[in-house]
Design a protein around this motif. Structure first.
Motif, mmCIF file in Angstrom:
data_model
loop_
_atom_site.group_PDB
_atom_site.id
_atom_site.type_symbol
_atom_site.label_atom_id
_atom_site.label_comp_id
_atom_site.label_asym_id
_atom_site.label_seq_id
_atom_site.Cartn_x
_atom_site.Cartn_y
_atom_site.Cartn_z
ATOM 1 N N ILE A 256 0.838 -1.206 0.000
ATOM 2 C CA ILE A 256 0.000 0.000 0.000
ATOM 3 C C ILE A 256 0.867 1.248 0.000
ATOM 4 C CG2 ILE A 256 -1.605 1.357 1.419
ATOM 5 C CD1 ILE A 256 -2.837 -1.337 2.304
ATOM 6 N N GLU A 257 1.914 1.223 0.803
ATOM 7 C CA GLU A 257 2.787 2.390 0.890
ATOM 8 C C GLU A 257 3.374 2.763 -0.460
ATOM 9 O OE1 GLU A 257 3.159 4.441 3.210
ATOM 10 O OE2 GLU A 257 2.577 3.452 5.063
ATOM 11 N N ARG A 258 3.590 1.764 -1.301
ATOM 12 C CA ARG A 258 4.246 2.042 -2.576
ATOM 13 C C ARG A 258 3.263 2.335 -3.699
ATOM 14 N NH1 ARG A 258 7.015 -2.568 -4.348
ATOM 15 N NH2 ARG A 258 7.852 -1.166 -5.904
ATOM 16 N N ALA A 259 1.976 2.199 -3.415
ATOM 17 C CA ALA A 259 0.983 2.263 -4.479
ATOM 18 C C ALA A 259 0.372 3.648 -4.642
ATOM 19 C CB ALA A 259 -0.122 1.250 -4.199
ATOM 20 N N ASP A 260 -0.211 3.891 -5.816
ATOM 21 C CA ASP A 260 -1.108 5.027 -6.006
ATOM 22 C C ASP A 260 -2.545 4.558 -5.821
ATOM 23 O OD1 ASP A 260 0.928 6.890 -6.971
ATOM 24 O OD2 ASP A 260 1.019 5.587 -8.725
ATOM 25 N N VAL A 261 -2.819 3.394 -6.411
ATOM 26 C CA VAL A 261 -4.177 2.837 -6.380
ATOM 27 C C VAL A 261 -4.117 1.460 -5.710
ATOM 28 C CG1 VAL A 261 -6.127 2.047 -7.771
ATOM 29 C CG2 VAL A 261 -4.788 4.041 -8.524
ATOM 30 N N VAL A 262 -5.004 1.248 -4.766
ATOM 31 C CA VAL A 262 -5.049 -0.032 -4.065
ATOM 32 C C VAL A 262 -6.307 -0.784 -4.492
ATOM 33 C CG1 VAL A 262 -5.169 -1.164 -1.811
ATOM 34 C CG2 VAL A 262 -3.823 0.934 -2.087
ATOM 35 N N LEU A 263 -6.109 -2.001 -4.997
ATOM 36 C CA LEU A 263 -7.256 -2.857 -5.302
ATOM 37 C C LEU A 263 -7.492 -3.741 -4.087
ATOM 38 C CD1 LEU A 263 -6.455 -4.032 -8.952
ATOM 39 C CD2 LEU A 263 -7.668 -1.968 -8.184
ATOM 40 N N ILE A 264 -8.622 -3.553 -3.461
ATOM 41 C CA ILE A 264 -8.947 -4.340 -2.277
ATOM 42 C C ILE A 264 -9.798 -5.511 -2.748
ATOM 43 C CG2 ILE A 264 -10.097 -4.309 -0.033
ATOM 44 C CD1 ILE A 264 -9.626 -1.150 -0.194
ATOM 45 N N LEU A 265 -9.179 -6.681 -2.820
ATOM 46 C CA LEU A 265 -9.890 -7.838 -3.355
ATOM 47 C C LEU A 265 -10.737 -8.493 -2.272
ATOM 48 C CD1 LEU A 265 -7.615 -7.498 -5.572
ATOM 49 C CD2 LEU A 265 -8.024 -9.919 -6.021
ATOM 50 N N ILE A 266 -11.961 -8.807 -2.662
ATOM 51 C CA ILE A 266 -12.873 -9.497 -1.755
ATOM 52 C C ILE A 266 -13.413 -10.711 -2.494
ATOM 53 C CG2 ILE A 266 -15.136 -9.310 -0.614
ATOM 54 C CD1 ILE A 266 -14.344 -6.344 -0.069
ATOM 55 N N ASN A 267 -13.457 -11.810 -1.773
ATOM 56 C CA ASN A 267 -13.941 -13.039 -2.364
ATOM 57 C C ASN A 267 -15.476 -13.061 -2.302
ATOM 58 O OD1 ASN A 267 -14.689 -15.677 -2.861
ATOM 59 N ND2 ASN A 267 -12.904 -16.549 -1.803
ATOM 60 N N ALA A 268 -16.104 -13.019 -3.469
ATOM 61 C CA ALA A 268 -17.566 -12.926 -3.518
ATOM 62 C C ALA A 268 -18.215 -14.119 -2.833
ATOM 63 C CB ALA A 268 -18.032 -12.843 -4.963
ATOM 64 N N GLU A 269 -17.500 -15.233 -2.855
ATOM 65 C CA GLU A 269 -18.035 -16.458 -2.274
ATOM 66 C C GLU A 269 -18.061 -16.382 -0.748
ATOM 67 O OE1 GLU A 269 -15.618 -19.571 -3.812
ATOM 68 O OE2 GLU A 269 -17.276 -21.014 -3.715
ATOM 69 N N GLU A 270 -17.046 -15.757 -0.185
ATOM 70 C CA GLU A 270 -16.903 -15.775 1.275
ATOM 71 C C GLU A 270 -17.369 -14.495 1.948
ATOM 72 O OE1 GLU A 270 -12.802 -16.572 1.969
ATOM 73 O OE2 GLU A 270 -12.947 -18.648 1.253
ATOM 74 N N GLY A 271 -17.484 -13.433 1.180
ATOM 75 C CA GLY A 271 -17.926 -12.174 1.787
ATOM 76 C C GLY A 271 -16.799 -11.444 2.488
ATOM 77 N N ILE A 272 -17.181 -10.496 3.333
ATOM 78 C CA ILE A 272 -16.214 -9.568 3.929
ATOM 79 C C ILE A 272 -15.859 -10.023 5.338
ATOM 80 C CG2 ILE A 272 -15.921 -7.177 4.710
ATOM 81 C CD1 ILE A 272 -18.229 -6.668 2.461
ATOM 82 N N ILE A 273 -14.583 -10.019 5.645
ATOM 83 C CA ILE A 273 -14.183 -10.357 7.014
ATOM 84 C C ILE A 273 -13.440 -9.166 7.640
ATOM 85 C CG2 ILE A 273 -14.021 -12.838 6.546
ATOM 86 C CD1 ILE A 273 -10.866 -12.220 6.810
#
Ligand code: GDP
Ligand code: GDP
Length: 437
Positions: A256-273
């Motif tokens: 994250i520190e090195r990024a401009d854009v962060v893709l926060i991947l979420i597994n549609a099958e498992e939902g958000i934890i």
């Protein structure tokens, strides 16, 4: 550019989290107004003598099924050695030097990383002599501090910050969009990297040099250059602690520190934890643009409400990041994959958006006319002038007669008005209130 990392290592109860909280104190005070951002405070950012850094309280990392103190301390130390640029080795003046301290010292010593010994619980000057036995650890002069009283912490930070490396330029041009993919193991980070690179008309410039903390893959599409910072690659190195969920947080922070854009991947099958929230919270705090990527959309049973419901679910869990767009896709089948790069381009632009001062002031004047600023004991907050002082993320300073009257809720109101006018989709917006009449 990555911020250097300071890790605090030491036995349980020596006062690591107390010191950690003092170092990041102010920053968290802001965050606490926004519930859910960092409930588990194992990481944060600090600034001292003009240098900013990430700070990690390794004691916050629980090791599943491990309650033996030594094992957990050893694990922490190993983590710190791997990830940190400077280690604060904390010991306890009240209990004195213990065997566990000595064992940690040996590991730290072998690592050759810079170490500063902090002797905590030196609550009064009479206790200063308690620090001398810690000279024997072999890391030079120990620094006596008291987490309870806040004494000595400035001296400690002087030492620690002086030992930080100078920031290295990562060598990418300004116009390259640096994209970090973060998310739990198996959410599909590597698959998404491969899917993006496998797309037609993508030009992969080279199989990139492996950095210390992630695999970078530069590529170009439709004239735009990107670098994918893939944290998944690191896992394959296989270390003892790699299986622990919390460890992937550490790895994500560096990306994250090195990024401009962060893709926060979420597994549609498992939902958000919960862990997804911590990581997202960090991207928010670090001021990065963010996109929620709901992966494995192919395996979800869908009707015409499914996407809407999932969207609502994301919004409910990430209240503080309502600005971040949501992309549903499948890295495996590549369905809807074509939607991703345009969204990345868009949020990256928004992240770097600069609004002219007169336009900003027009919006604020209108906002103030509709809903006057707060008062305190008959005094009213007066907004004199507003200006954007930085991009990535957009940072706006509000000059007022008396900053102490400013309310978080009013600041949020102004932010909403600013967003309504200029959008800033995908990026946090920072507002600071300063005195100037
Ligand atoms: P950690 O397990 O290393 O993170 O330690 P904590 O920060 O949770 O502190 C452990 C205990 O030591 C708590 O009860 C703190 O209140 C206490 N403590 C922390 N700093 C000091 C200090 O400077 N002096 C004294 N007397 N107690 C402290
Ligand atoms: P990482 O640990 O986050 O890098 O996850 P991987 O990319 O290694 O993927 C983990 C597993 O999920 C692999 O078996 C992938 O084939 C599978 N996977 C990844 N993306 C998708 C997807 O969109 N749909 C389905 N059904 N499986 C996927």
């Amino acid at each position: 550019m990555a911020r250097p990392v300071i890790a605090i290592v030491g036995r349980p109860n020596v006062g690591k989290s107390t010191i950690f909280n003092r170092v990041i104190g102010d920053r968290l005070a802001i965050v606490e107004d926004k519930p859910g951002v960092t409930r588990d405070r194992i990481y944060g950012t600090g600034e001292w003598n003009g240098k900013s850094f990430s700070i990690v309280d390794t004691g916050g990392i629980e090791i599943d099924g491990e309650d033996e103190i030594m094992k957990s301390v050893r694990m922490q130390a190993e983590l710190a050695v791997e990830e940190a640029d400077v280690i604060i080795f904390m010991v306890d003046a009240k209990t004195g030097l213990t065997l566990a301290d000595e064992e940690v010292a040996q590991m730290l010593f072998r690592s050759r990383k810079p170490v500063v010994v902090a002797v905590n619980k030196v609550d009064n000057q009479g206790r200063m002599e308690d620090i001398y036995e810690f000279f024997g650890l072999g890391f030079g002069s120990p620094i006596g501090i008291s987490g309870s009283h806040g004494t000595g912490i400035g001296d400690l930070l002087d030492e620690a910050v002086a030992k930080l490396p100078e920031l290295e330029d990562d060598g990418y041009d300004e116009d390259v969009i640096r994209v970090a993919l973060i998310g739990r193991p198996n959410v599909g980070k590597s698959s998404l990297v491969n899917a993006l690179l496998g797309e037609e008309r993508v030009i992969v410039s080279e199989v990139a040099g492996t950095t210390r903390d992630a695999i970078d893959t530069p590529f170009e599409k439709d004239g735009q250059r990107y670098v994918l910072i893939d944290t998944a690659g690191m896992r394959k190195r296989g270390k003892v602690y790699e299986s622990t969920e919390k460890y992937s947080v550490m790895r994500s922070l560096k990306a994250i520190e090195r990024a401009d854009v962060v893709l926060i991947l979420i597994n549609a099958e498992e939902g958000i934890i919960e862990q997804d929230k911590h990581i997202a919270g960090y991207a928010h705090e670090a001021g990065r643009a963010s996109v929620f990527v709901i992966n494995k959309w192919d395996v979800v049973d869908k009707d015409d409400k499914t996407m809407q419901n999932f969207t609502q679910n994301v919004r409910d869990h990430f209240l503080f990041m309502s600005y971040a767009p949501i992309v549903f896709l499948s890295a495996l089948t590549k369905s809807r994959l074509h939607k991703l790069l345009p969204v990345i381009n868009h949020v990256s632009e928004q992240h770097a958006l600069r609004i002219q001062t007169h336009l900003l002031n027009d919006v604020i004047s209108d906002a103030v006319a509709i809903n006057p600023p707060p008062t305190d004991k008959g005094r009213r907050l007066r907004i004199n002038y507003v200006t954007q002082v930085a991009v990535r993320p957009p940072t706006i300073v509000i000059f007022v007669n008396a900053p102490e009257i400013m309310h978080f809720s009013y600041e949020r109101y102004l932010e909403n008005k600013i967003r309504a006018a200029f959008n800033f989709e995908g990026t946090p917006v920072r507002l600071f209130t300063r005195r100037k009449s």
